[in-house]
Design a protein around this motif. Structure first.
Motif, short mmCIF file in Angstrom:
data_model
loop_
_atom_site.label_atom_id
_atom_site.label_comp_id
_atom_site.label_asym_id
_atom_site.label_seq_id
_atom_site.Cartn_x
_atom_site.Cartn_y
_atom_site.Cartn_z
N SER A 33 6.99 -11.62 1.29
CA SER A 33 8.48 -10.85 1.27
C SER A 33 8.81 -10.14 -0.06
CB SER A 33 9.38 -11.92 1.72
OG SER A 33 9.62 -12.89 0.49
N GLY A 34 9.47 -9.15 0.06
CA GLY A 34 9.72 -8.24 -0.98
C GLY A 34 9.42 -6.99 -1.03
N ARG A 35 10.12 -6.09 -1.33
CA ARG A 35 9.62 -4.62 -1.29
C ARG A 35 8.49 -4.43 -2.63
NH1 ARG A 35 14.05 -0.74 -2.46
NH2 ARG A 35 14.58 -0.43 -0.17
N GLU A 36 8.96 -5.06 -3.71
CA GLU A 36 8.02 -4.79 -5.06
C GLU A 36 6.80 -5.52 -4.72
OE1 GLU A 36 11.36 -5.82 -5.41
OE2 GLU A 36 12.23 -4.04 -6.41
N ARG A 37 6.69 -6.59 -3.99
CA ARG A 37 5.57 -7.39 -3.74
C ARG A 37 4.61 -6.48 -2.76
NH1 ARG A 37 4.94 -13.73 -1.81
NH2 ARG A 37 2.91 -13.83 -2.32
N PHE A 38 5.46 -5.90 -1.85
CA PHE A 38 4.78 -5.07 -0.89
C PHE A 38 4.00 -4.07 -1.58
CE2 PHE A 38 4.22 -1.53 1.83
CZ PHE A 38 3.36 -1.92 2.94
N ALA A 39 4.79 -3.32 -2.47
CA ALA A 39 4.05 -2.20 -3.34
C ALA A 39 2.85 -2.64 -3.98
CB ALA A 39 5.07 -1.72 -4.19
N ARG A 40 3.05 -3.76 -4.70
CA ARG A 40 1.85 -4.29 -5.37
C ARG A 40 0.60 -4.63 -4.71
NH1 ARG A 40 5.94 -7.32 -7.98
NH2 ARG A 40 5.21 -9.09 -6.91
N SER A 41 0.94 -5.29 -3.44
CA SER A 41 -0.15 -5.68 -2.40
C SER A 41 -0.81 -4.44 -2.14
CB SER A 41 0.34 -6.25 -1.37
OG SER A 41 0.72 -7.57 -1.65
N LEU A 42 0.09 -3.24 -1.63
CA LEU A 42 -0.40 -2.11 -1.09
C LEU A 42 -1.40 -1.37 -2.21
CD1 LEU A 42 -0.91 0.03 1.15
CD2 LEU A 42 1.43 0.92 0.37
N GLY A 43 -0.72 -1.46 -3.34
CA GLY A 43 -1.53 -0.59 -4.54
C GLY A 43 -2.83 -1.35 -4.58
N ARG A 44 -2.94 -2.61 -4.48
CA ARG A 44 -4.12 -3.17 -4.79
C ARG A 44 -5.14 -2.72 -3.64
NH1 ARG A 44 -1.15 -7.52 -6.34
NH2 ARG A 44 -1.12 -8.35 -4.28
N VAL A 45 -4.69 -2.71 -2.38
CA VAL A 45 -5.56 -2.28 -1.22
C VAL A 45 -6.08 -1.02 -1.28
CG1 VAL A 45 -5.32 -1.89 1.24
CG2 VAL A 45 -4.45 -3.86 0.35
N LEU A 46 -5.07 0.02 -1.64
CA LEU A 46 -5.43 1.38 -1.91
C LEU A 46 -6.32 1.74 -3.09
CD1 LEU A 46 -1.92 3.15 -1.42
CD2 LEU A 46 -4.17 3.18 0.39
N ASP A 47 -6.50 0.89 -4.03
CA ASP A 47 -7.57 0.77 -5.25
C ASP A 47 -8.86 0.86 -4.70
OD1 ASP A 47 -5.59 1.23 -7.25
OD2 ASP A 47 -5.59 -0.76 -7.72
N GLN A 48 -9.20 0.31 -3.45
CA GLN A 48 -10.48 0.29 -2.94
C GLN A 48 -11.10 1.59 -2.31
OE1 GLN A 48 -11.05 -3.44 -0.30
NE2 GLN A 48 -8.86 -3.40 -0.41
N TYR A 49 -9.91 2.46 -2.01
CA TYR A 49 -10.41 3.87 -1.44
C TYR A 49 -10.39 5.09 -2.20
CZ TYR A 49 -9.05 0.21 2.08
OH TYR A 49 -8.93 -0.62 3.03
#
Length: 145
Positions: free
Chosen positions: A56-72
């Motif tokens: 939960s949490g917008r900031e946590r989501f942004a961090r998670s998404l950032g880690r995923v996007l770093d793969q591409y």
């Protein structure tokens, strides 16, 4: 305009606004802007992204998404088949996504087909995602992770 007509028009406008949230979200994802993408989400959003683990949490989501996007190296997301069940200031929304990814480590393409089962809320006059569940349907090629 009759009351039924006003209600139908309101639901049509709400459904369009909800679709545009997805358009803005994926525009920011494809721009590798996880913070901008997260602004489509409510501050206390609950989310689950193909892992079965709820966070939960917008900031946590942004961090998670950032880690995923770093793969591409780059991505291109296409959303469709959007169905909204709207009730006042909340909505249950189902959408399907095709996502093209160019893997950073290999340069190879990776294709994902997924289904989003989201809940929206009207917050300060704007529709925002309050619950985001991304379910992977298929991938090509398969990845061990």
């Amino acid at each position: 305009m009759h009351m039924d007509d006003q209600q139908a028009l309101r639901e049509l406008l709400d459904a369009r606004e909800i679709e545009q949230v997805f358009v803005r979200y994926f525009d920011r994802v494809d721009a590798n802007d996880p913070v901008g993408a997260s602004m489509c989400f409510a501050p206390e959003v609950e989310f689950e992204i193909m892992t079965g683990k709820r966070k939960s949490g917008r900031e946590r989501f942004a961090r998670s998404l950032g880690r995923v996007l770093d793969q591409y190296e780059r991505t291109s997301h296409h959303v469709g088949n959007i169905t909204s069940q709207i009730s006042g200031d909340s909505a249950d929304v189902l959408a399907y996504v095709y996502a093209y990814h160019r893997m950073r480590n290999t340069g190879e393409p990776w294709h994902l087909w997924a289904r989003m089962q989201d809940r929206f809320g009207r917050i300060d006059g704007r529709w925002m995602v309050t619950e985001h569940v991304l379910l992977g349907l298929d991938v090509v090629p398969n990845r061990p992770d």
